[in-house]
Structures are given as C-alpha cells and as structure tokens.
Design a protein around this motif. Structure first.
Motif, PDB file in Angstrom:
ATOM      1  N   TYR A   1       1.099  -1.224  -0.049  1.00 47.16           N
ATOM      2  CA  TYR A   1       0.182  -0.292  -0.125  1.00 47.16           C
ATOM      3  C   TYR A   1       1.103   1.052   0.239  1.00 47.16           C
ATOM      4  N   ARG A   2       0.256   2.326  -0.478  1.00 46.65           N
ATOM      5  CA  ARG A   2       0.817   3.953  -0.172  1.00 46.65           C
ATOM      6  C   ARG A   2      -0.247   4.438   0.223  1.00 46.65           C
ATOM      7  N   VAL A   3       0.142   5.222   1.193  1.00 47.50           N
ATOM      8  CA  VAL A   3      -0.235   6.626   1.891  1.00 47.50           C
ATOM      9  C   VAL A   3       0.204   7.751   1.656  1.00 47.50           C
ATOM     10  N   LYS A   4      -0.388   8.546   0.989  1.00 45.21           N
ATOM     11  CA  LYS A   4       0.182  10.474   1.598  1.00 45.21           C
ATOM     12  C   LYS A   4       0.828  10.052   3.256  1.00 45.21           C
ATOM     13  N   TRP A   5       1.476  10.896   3.926  1.00 40.40           N
ATOM     14  CA  TRP A   5       2.287  10.955   4.565  1.00 40.40           C
ATOM     15  C   TRP A   5       1.598  11.775   5.447  1.00 40.40           C
ATOM     16  N   ASP A   6      -0.156  12.833   4.743  1.00 39.98           N
ATOM     17  CA  ASP A   6      -1.181  13.203   6.015  1.00 39.98           C
ATOM     18  C   ASP A   6      -1.910  12.274   6.132  1.00 39.98           C
ATOM     19  N   GLY A   7      -1.766  11.676   5.649  1.00 40.29           N
ATOM     20  CA  GLY A   7      -2.506  10.168   5.929  1.00 40.29           C
ATOM     21  C   GLY A   7      -3.859  10.106   4.555  1.00 40.29           C
ATOM     22  N   THR A   8      -3.588  10.320   3.728  1.00 37.44           N
ATOM     23  CA  THR A   8      -4.981  10.420   2.531  1.00 37.44           C
ATOM     24  C   THR A   8      -4.492   9.836   1.349  1.00 37.44           C
ATOM     25  N   ASP A   9      -5.697   9.692   1.219  1.00 33.68           N
ATOM     26  CA  ASP A   9      -5.666   8.926  -0.559  1.00 33.68           C
ATOM     27  C   ASP A   9      -4.312   7.355   0.015  1.00 33.68           C
ATOM     28  N   ARG A  10      -4.589   6.343   1.022  1.00 36.52           N
ATOM     29  CA  ARG A  10      -4.289   5.555   0.846  1.00 36.52           C
ATOM     30  C   ARG A  10      -4.802   4.289  -0.578  1.00 36.52           C
ATOM     31  N   GLN A  11      -3.776   3.774  -1.001  1.00 41.47           N
ATOM     32  CA  GLN A  11      -4.028   2.915  -2.737  1.00 41.47           C
ATOM     33  C   GLN A  11      -3.125   2.153  -2.196  1.00 41.47           C
ATOM     34  N   LYS A  12      -4.140   0.032  -2.497  1.00 45.06           N
ATOM     35  CA  LYS A  12      -3.430  -0.516  -2.567  1.00 45.06           C
ATOM     36  C   LYS A  12      -2.664  -0.761  -4.062  1.00 45.06           C
ATOM     37  N   VAL A  13      -0.700  -0.949  -3.725  1.00 40.47           N
ATOM     38  CA  VAL A  13      -0.009  -0.747  -4.872  1.00 40.47           C
ATOM     39  C   VAL A  13      -0.363  -2.438  -5.681  1.00 40.47           C
ATOM     40  N   ARG A  14      -0.284  -3.321  -5.087  1.00 40.94           N
ATOM     41  CA  ARG A  14       0.106  -4.668  -5.405  1.00 40.94           C
ATOM     42  C   ARG A  14      -0.192  -5.470  -4.572  1.00 40.94           C
TER      43      ARG A  14
END
Length: 51
Positions: free
Chosen positions: A38-51
């Motif tokens: 997963y990735r998430v912006k450092w402020d906790g927004t826009d969490r996304q599954k990458v793989r």
C-alpha cells in the motif's frame, strides 16, 4: 512528525511492515507475507493498494 518527536499523527489503522518514505508517499506492506503493498500520503490521505 517534527524532528523533536512532537506533532505525531496516525496515518493508517493498518499493521504496517517494511515502511519506506518516498517524497510525499509512505509505502508499506500490510501483511507479513508481503502480498499487499500500500501507499498513503504522509498526512494520511489518498491510501491506495499498489500490489
């Protein structure tokens, strides 16, 4: 978080392993078998599954 350790914020409820910061993104594996990246912006927004 500031360099003195103040200003901490929670960016995810996931149990994260293998954490890596790249630019404004925090990448992490959600499980111990490294199947869910997963990735998430450092402020906790826009969490996304990458793989």
């Amino acid at each position: 978080m500031k360099t003195d350790g103040t200003g901490k914020i929670k960016i995810s409820d996931d149990t994260a392993t293998r954490i890596n910061v790249a630019g404004e993104w925090v990448f992490y594996w959600k499980d111990r078998f490294r199947e869910n990246l997963y990735r998430v912006k450092w402020d906790g927004t826009d969490r996304q599954k990458v793989r």
